[in-house]
Design an enzyme around this catalytic site. Structure first.
Site, PDB file in Angstrom:
ATOM      1  N   ASP A   8       0.886  -1.161   0.000  1.00  0.00           N
ATOM      2  CA  ASP A   8       0.000   0.000   0.000  1.00  0.00           C
ATOM      3  C   ASP A   8       0.931   1.221   0.000  1.00  0.00           C
ATOM      4  O   ASP A   8       1.436   1.614   1.054  1.00  0.00           O
ATOM      5  CB  ASP A   8      -0.901  -0.002   1.239  1.00  0.00           C
ATOM      6  CG  ASP A   8      -1.782   1.234   1.304  1.00  0.00           C
ATOM      7  OD1 ASP A   8      -2.266   1.677   0.248  1.00  0.00           O
ATOM      8  OD2 ASP A   8      -1.977   1.757   2.417  1.00  0.00           O
ATOM      9  N   GLU A  67      -1.086  -1.544  -4.938  1.00  0.00           N
ATOM     10  CA  GLU A  67      -2.299  -0.779  -5.230  1.00  0.00           C
ATOM     11  C   GLU A  67      -1.982   0.300  -6.256  1.00  0.00           C
ATOM     12  O   GLU A  67      -0.931   0.941  -6.204  1.00  0.00           O
ATOM     13  CB  GLU A  67      -2.835  -0.150  -3.948  1.00  0.00           C
ATOM     14  CG  GLU A  67      -4.217   0.438  -4.099  1.00  0.00           C
ATOM     15  CD  GLU A  67      -4.796   0.880  -2.769  1.00  0.00           C
ATOM     16  OE1 GLU A  67      -5.222   0.012  -1.998  1.00  0.00           O
ATOM     17  OE2 GLU A  67      -4.802   2.095  -2.518  1.00  0.00           O
ATOM     18  N   ASP A 139      -2.479   0.842   7.413  1.00  0.00           N
ATOM     19  CA  ASP A 139      -1.711   0.741   6.167  1.00  0.00           C
ATOM     20  C   ASP A 139      -1.184  -0.675   5.944  1.00  0.00           C
ATOM     21  O   ASP A 139      -1.125  -1.147   4.814  1.00  0.00           O
ATOM     22  CB  ASP A 139      -0.567   1.758   6.155  1.00  0.00           C
ATOM     23  CG  ASP A 139      -1.096   3.179   6.097  1.00  0.00           C
ATOM     24  OD1 ASP A 139      -1.587   3.580   5.027  1.00  0.00           O
ATOM     25  OD2 ASP A 139      -1.051   3.874   7.123  1.00  0.00           O
TER      26      ASP A 139
END
Length: 173
Positions: A8, A67, A139
């Site tokens: 992420d 991502e 996160d």
């Protein structure tokens, strides 16, 4: 057996999550955050590259999933996020890993069942799916969700390929 490193990305905090996919089950290996501080952007990008490289060396993943950039309200933030992603992707490619990219909506859909899920829902489902004793940091949970998304996507593709083969065989008979 696949070991999947999910990322992420962020220009201040980059989450990572490592899972093992074995016989249709997911096993937690590691997760956490690379804290980047308030240095100039080039220094933070170097920290991302070095941090991801170190995680790769320690956990030996076979697959890298990250991502994609989403367009936020602030174009400057989106550009910095893109650069953070780039540093992480270069670390993965430098280590010879396959790179797979998923949108935030795809990740949430795969893990929670809705692309509009919030962070708390993602944390809860990651905890449940990986049988963790507590919710991971937000996160890190997002990074684990990216890894789970890749695993689910691959399982779906394999299942669809199996169905297609059965259909083709049935037509050939």
């Amino acid at each position: 057996m696949n070991i999947i490193l999910g990322i992420d990305p962020g220009s201040r905090l980059t989450g990572y999550g490592v899972i093992k996919q074995q016989a249709g089950k997911f096993v937690y290996i590691a997760s956490g955050c690379i804290r980047l501080g308030t240095d100039e952007l080039p220094e933070r990008l170097l920290r991302i590259f070095n941090g991801i490289s170190e995680i790769i060396a320690q956990t030996q993943p076979t697959i890298f999933a990250i991502e994609q950039v989403f367009m936020a309200r602030n174009p400057d933030s989106a550009l910095k996020l893109g650069q953070a992603r780039g540093a992480a992707i270069v670390a993965a490619k430098h280590a010879g890993l396959e790179v797979h990219e998923y949108s935030a909506r795809q990740v949430k859909q795969a893990v929670v069942g809705t692309g509009a899920a919030d962070k708390a829902q993602v944390q809860h489902m990651v905890r449940h799916l990986l049988k963790l004793p507590a919710n991971p940091q937000a996160d890190a949970a997002d990074a684990l969700a990216v890894a789970l998304c890749h695993a689910h996507t691959q399982q779906s593709l394999i299942a669809m390929a199996g169905q297609a083969r059965k259909t083709v065989r049935g037509r050939l008979r």
